[in-house]
Every structure is written in C-alpha cells, then in structure tokens.
Design a protein around this motif. Structure first.
Motif, PDB file in Angstrom:
ATOM      1  N   ALA A 193       0.830  -1.155  -0.026  1.00 21.60           N
ATOM      2  CA  ALA A 193       0.058   0.049   0.031  1.00 21.60           C
ATOM      3  C   ALA A 193       0.871   1.256  -0.015  1.00 21.60           C
ATOM      4  O   ALA A 193       0.502   2.250  -0.821  1.00 21.60           O
ATOM      5  N   TRP A 194       1.844   0.999   0.898  1.00 20.33           N
ATOM      6  CA  TRP A 194       2.959   2.478   0.885  1.00 20.33           C
ATOM      7  C   TRP A 194       3.700   2.574  -0.377  1.00 20.33           C
ATOM      8  O   TRP A 194       3.598   3.722  -1.105  1.00 20.33           O
ATOM      9  N   LYS A 195       3.848   1.388  -1.230  1.00 20.85           N
ATOM     10  CA  LYS A 195       4.660   1.496  -2.349  1.00 20.85           C
ATOM     11  C   LYS A 195       3.877   2.470  -3.462  1.00 20.85           C
ATOM     12  O   LYS A 195       4.303   3.131  -4.153  1.00 20.85           O
ATOM     13  N   ALA A 196       2.491   1.628  -3.443  1.00 18.82           N
ATOM     14  CA  ALA A 196       1.604   2.498  -4.407  1.00 18.82           C
ATOM     15  C   ALA A 196       1.460   3.846  -4.253  1.00 18.82           C
ATOM     16  O   ALA A 196       1.556   4.622  -5.231  1.00 18.82           O
ATOM     17  N   GLY A 197       1.187   4.249  -3.116  1.00 24.33           N
ATOM     18  CA  GLY A 197       1.148   5.856  -2.803  1.00 24.33           C
ATOM     19  C   GLY A 197       2.342   6.599  -3.139  1.00 24.33           C
ATOM     20  O   GLY A 197       2.404   7.661  -3.879  1.00 24.33           O
ATOM     21  N   PHE A 198       3.494   5.911  -2.915  1.00 22.19           N
ATOM     22  CA  PHE A 198       4.908   6.554  -2.998  1.00 22.19           C
ATOM     23  C   PHE A 198       5.006   6.783  -4.482  1.00 22.19           C
ATOM     24  O   PHE A 198       5.202   7.962  -5.028  1.00 22.19           O
ATOM     25  N   ARG A 199       5.085   5.802  -5.091  1.00 24.52           N
ATOM     26  CA  ARG A 199       5.493   5.858  -6.607  1.00 24.52           C
ATOM     27  C   ARG A 199       4.529   6.796  -7.317  1.00 24.52           C
ATOM     28  O   ARG A 199       4.940   7.598  -8.158  1.00 24.52           O
ATOM     29  N   GLU A 200       3.047   6.352  -7.180  1.00 26.53           N
ATOM     30  CA  GLU A 200       2.260   7.342  -7.967  1.00 26.53           C
ATOM     31  C   GLU A 200       2.226   8.706  -7.718  1.00 26.53           C
ATOM     32  O   GLU A 200       2.321   9.595  -8.548  1.00 26.53           O
ATOM     33  N   CYS A 201       2.445   9.180  -6.372  1.00 26.77           N
ATOM     34  CA  CYS A 201       2.557  10.582  -6.203  1.00 26.77           C
ATOM     35  C   CYS A 201       3.985  11.159  -6.379  1.00 26.77           C
ATOM     36  O   CYS A 201       3.729  12.494  -6.785  1.00 26.77           O
ATOM     37  N   ALA A 202       4.836  10.234  -6.513  1.00 21.21           N
ATOM     38  CA  ALA A 202       6.304  10.829  -7.005  1.00 21.21           C
ATOM     39  C   ALA A 202       6.234  11.174  -8.494  1.00 21.21           C
ATOM     40  O   ALA A 202       6.595  12.401  -8.683  1.00 21.21           O
ATOM     41  N   MET A 203       5.556  10.253  -9.166  1.00 16.79           N
ATOM     42  CA  MET A 203       5.317  10.463 -10.574  1.00 16.79           C
ATOM     43  C   MET A 203       4.540  11.750 -10.814  1.00 16.79           C
ATOM     44  O   MET A 203       4.902  12.597 -11.797  1.00 16.79           O
ATOM     45  N   LEU A 204       3.434  11.800 -10.114  1.00 19.07           N
ATOM     46  CA  LEU A 204       2.432  12.862 -10.555  1.00 19.07           C
ATOM     47  C   LEU A 204       3.122  14.175 -10.056  1.00 19.07           C
ATOM     48  O   LEU A 204       2.882  15.371 -10.860  1.00 19.07           O
ATOM     49  N   ARG A 224      18.778   9.512  -9.990  1.00 22.28           N
ATOM     50  CA  ARG A 224      18.342   9.235  -8.554  1.00 22.28           C
ATOM     51  C   ARG A 224      16.782   8.645  -8.429  1.00 22.28           C
ATOM     52  O   ARG A 224      16.298   7.854  -7.809  1.00 22.28           O
ATOM     53  N   PHE A 225      15.862   9.647  -9.357  1.00 15.77           N
ATOM     54  CA  PHE A 225      14.584   9.272  -9.153  1.00 15.77           C
ATOM     55  C   PHE A 225      14.211   7.902  -9.822  1.00 15.77           C
ATOM     56  O   PHE A 225      13.169   7.442  -9.354  1.00 15.77           O
ATOM     57  N   GLU A 226      15.142   7.361 -10.652  1.00 14.08           N
ATOM     58  CA  GLU A 226      14.602   6.223 -11.125  1.00 14.08           C
ATOM     59  C   GLU A 226      14.528   5.031 -10.042  1.00 14.08           C
ATOM     60  O   GLU A 226      14.013   3.835 -10.353  1.00 14.08           O
ATOM     61  N   ALA A 227      14.923   5.159  -9.087  1.00  8.44           N
ATOM     62  CA  ALA A 227      15.050   4.373  -7.825  1.00  8.44           C
ATOM     63  C   ALA A 227      13.695   3.921  -7.543  1.00  8.44           C
ATOM     64  O   ALA A 227      13.271   2.798  -6.974  1.00  8.44           O
ATOM     65  N   ILE A 228      12.631   4.736  -7.985  1.00  9.27           N
ATOM     66  CA  ILE A 228      11.078   4.239  -7.768  1.00  9.27           C
ATOM     67  C   ILE A 228      10.925   2.907  -8.610  1.00  9.27           C
ATOM     68  O   ILE A 228       9.626   2.423  -8.169  1.00  9.27           O
ATOM     69  N   ASN A 229      11.717   2.477  -9.430  1.00  8.01           N
ATOM     70  CA  ASN A 229      11.343   1.247 -10.167  1.00  8.01           C
ATOM     71  C   ASN A 229      12.232   0.155  -9.502  1.00  8.01           C
ATOM     72  O   ASN A 229      12.154  -0.928 -10.351  1.00  8.01           O
ATOM     73  N   ALA A 283      -1.687   6.583   2.179  1.00 10.77           N
ATOM     74  CA  ALA A 283      -1.797   8.078   2.698  1.00 10.77           C
ATOM     75  C   ALA A 283      -0.309   8.442   2.902  1.00 10.77           C
ATOM     76  O   ALA A 283       0.445   9.276   2.381  1.00 10.77           O
ATOM     77  N   ALA A 284       0.497   7.616   3.845  1.00  7.94           N
ATOM     78  CA  ALA A 284       1.931   7.986   4.217  1.00  7.94           C
ATOM     79  C   ALA A 284       2.551   7.769   3.083  1.00  7.94           C
ATOM     80  O   ALA A 284       3.624   8.507   3.012  1.00  7.94           O
ATOM     81  N   GLY A 285       2.530   6.795   2.237  1.00 15.63           N
ATOM     82  CA  GLY A 285       3.460   6.831   0.954  1.00 15.63           C
ATOM     83  C   GLY A 285       3.298   8.019   0.081  1.00 15.63           C
ATOM     84  O   GLY A 285       4.443   8.212  -0.621  1.00 15.63           O
ATOM     85  N   ALA A 286       1.880   8.490  -0.148  1.00 13.49           N
ATOM     86  CA  ALA A 286       1.949   9.668  -0.916  1.00 13.49           C
ATOM     87  C   ALA A 286       2.535  10.930  -0.449  1.00 13.49           C
ATOM     88  O   ALA A 286       3.423  11.554  -1.002  1.00 13.49           O
ATOM     89  N   PHE A 287       2.796  11.080   1.041  1.00 14.58           N
ATOM     90  CA  PHE A 287       3.462  12.147   1.420  1.00 14.58           C
ATOM     91  C   PHE A 287       4.912  11.902   1.284  1.00 14.58           C
ATOM     92  O   PHE A 287       5.636  12.765   1.055  1.00 14.58           O
ATOM     93  N   ARG A 292      -5.554  14.249  -7.948  1.00 16.65           N
ATOM     94  CA  ARG A 292      -5.277  12.787  -7.707  1.00 16.65           C
ATOM     95  C   ARG A 292      -4.301  12.564  -6.607  1.00 16.65           C
ATOM     96  O   ARG A 292      -4.392  11.845  -5.680  1.00 16.65           O
ATOM     97  N   ILE A 293      -3.285  13.541  -6.525  1.00 16.43           N
ATOM     98  CA  ILE A 293      -2.443  13.695  -5.344  1.00 16.43           C
ATOM     99  C   ILE A 293      -3.066  13.895  -4.093  1.00 16.43           C
ATOM    100  O   ILE A 293      -2.817  13.195  -3.028  1.00 16.43           O
ATOM    101  N   ASP A 294      -4.073  14.793  -4.091  1.00 16.58           N
ATOM    102  CA  ASP A 294      -4.905  15.180  -2.956  1.00 16.58           C
ATOM    103  C   ASP A 294      -5.580  13.986  -2.327  1.00 16.58           C
ATOM    104  O   ASP A 294      -5.848  13.742  -1.259  1.00 16.58           O
ATOM    105  N   ALA A 295      -6.409  13.245  -3.509  1.00 15.15           N
ATOM    106  CA  ALA A 295      -6.954  12.023  -2.898  1.00 15.15           C
ATOM    107  C   ALA A 295      -5.982  10.898  -2.455  1.00 15.15           C
ATOM    108  O   ALA A 295      -6.686  10.168  -1.219  1.00 15.15           O
ATOM    109  N   TRP A 296      -4.992  10.748  -3.083  1.00 17.33           N
ATOM    110  CA  TRP A 296      -3.943   9.566  -2.515  1.00 17.33           C
ATOM    111  C   TRP A 296      -3.647  10.274  -0.895  1.00 17.33           C
ATOM    112  O   TRP A 296      -3.601   9.377  -0.212  1.00 17.33           O
TER     113      TRP A 296
END
Length: 234
Positions: free
Chosen positions: A146-157, A209-214, A190-194, A173-177
């Motif tokens: 769950a954390w990973k999903a919020g983290f990756r999606e909000c970082a990319m957005l 460095r950003f590529e680390a999300i993959n 939610a924590a992952g989003a922040f 979408r960021i606000d919703a996450w």
C-alpha cells in the motif's frame, strides 16, 4: 474466449496466484504469467516474448478483473495506437482512472519501448484511455504494498505526468492519495503519498536518482527506513 493472448505480470504481490486464476476464469482462456523479474522495464519487455499474438491483454499482479468484463467485445487497437488502458477502481481513496488498469498492448511496441520513469509511457505510438472500468487495483495487500503504491504514484504525479495529464488533474489525484482512508492499509497508502512527494521534491530533477522508484529492493529498504520495519514482514 478472446482473440488476444493474456498475460499477468507479477513480482511479489501476495494475492497474485488468486488474481491470476480469476483472470483466466473471467476471460475464459489460459492466462500466461511472468513472475519475479527484477527491473520493471526488463519485465515489460520480456512479456512480449511470452505471447503469441501481436496484441495482448496485460494485467498487473494485483489487478482484480470485474466478473462482467466482456473481452469478446473488445476491438483491436487501431493503427498507430500502442496501448489501450481501462480504468481501475482504487480501494483506498475512491479514485477511478488508469492506475493499475487492464491494458491491451502491442508486442511490437514493447520491443521498441524507449526510456521513461513510468515505463509504458515510452511506448512508440498513441495511448488510448478507455472510460470503462475493468476491475479493481488491489495494491493494498500489505502495509508495504500500500505504501509503495502511494509513494510511486505521487512521486510521478508531482514530477510531472508522462502521459500529458494537466497539473490540475495531477493535483486532484495527489490530494486523493494523501487523503486515503478506506480499505485495508489505507493509512500506509496515505503515508506513501506524502513520502513520495518529499522524494520528488528532493530528487525530481535528478533522473538517475529518481529512477530508484522502479527498484523493488530500494523501495523495500526505503519503506523500512521511513516507516515501521516490522510492517515489512507483516
């Protein structure tokens, strides 16, 4: 039955076996599977070598297809279209969009894929976003997932959508996450989003460095550092 091969791409999703079976049951055909390949770009490219049809359905390992999805009514991709993405319902924040959705994709496009952090954004050709919802993206199967999903999606957005999404839509979408509060492990999403927003602000201008999300190993380590290490095993 459909005229397209179907493949489920999984890595470590706890319910991948069940969702693989469900996919075959709904579509009425055998579903191929690629599991545990490290490197998201490499994994996507390898899917093209496992299928026998030029266009094929591609599902993530945490995608739960709707029981009433009718694959027999799906039209082939038009010339110049590399991929079609159906919407998926998000179980923690109520969003319904392409994140985690079922895809119809060209094998040849995967073989010619370029470089992008959101890997499939680098396909040669247009991407169609279908208004129909094909299922639920059940990424919230553990605290880490769950954390990973919020983290990756909000970082990319936050860094900027590679699909041409407007800044206003990305912010919605960021606000919703960030407000995720429904379903299992919503607080971790939610924590992952922040955390993802912090990461994008810190290294968003550094592509290497950003590529680390993959990188699954880096994500797991980062989660353990930022959050409850015991939750990794949970």
């Amino acid at each position: 039955m459909t005229g397209f091969d179907t493949l489920l791409l999984s890595y470590d999703e706890p319910q991948a076996d069940l969702l693989h079976t469900r996919l075959g049951h709904v579509l009425g055909c055998p579903v191929k599977r690629l599991h545990g390949v490290r490197g998201m770009r490499r994994a996507y490219r390898l899917t093209a070598e496992l299928v026998d049809t030029e266009q094929f359905f591609l599902a993530d390992g945490d995608f739960a297809i709707d029981e009433d999805f009718c694959a027999g009514e799906v039209e082939p991709l038009a010339d110049g279209v590399a991929m079609r993405v159906w919407q998926a319902a998000n179980p923690v924040n109520g969003l319904v969009y392409g994140y985690g959705g079922l895809k119809l994709i060209r094998r040849s496009a995967l073989r010619e894929m370029g470089q992008a952090v959101d890997v499939l954004a680098a396909l040669p050709g247009r991407v169609e976003f279908c208004r129909q919802t094909a299922g639920v993206t059940r990424f919230n199967q553990s605290p880490f997932h769950a954390w990973k999903a919020g983290f990756r999606e909000c970082a990319m957005l936050a860094r900027g959508s590679e699909y041409g999404m407007t800044d206003a839509s990305a912010q919605e979408r960021i606000d919703a996450w960030k407000a995720s509060s429904s379903g299992d492990f919503a607080a971790y999403a939610a924590a992952g989003a922040f955390d993802g927003l912090d990461f994008a602000q810190a290294v968003g201008r550094d592509p290497e460095r950003f590529e680390a999300i993959n990188d699954p190993a880096w994500l797991l380590q980062h989660f353990a550092v930022l959050r409850d290490e015991q939750a990794v095993a949970g």
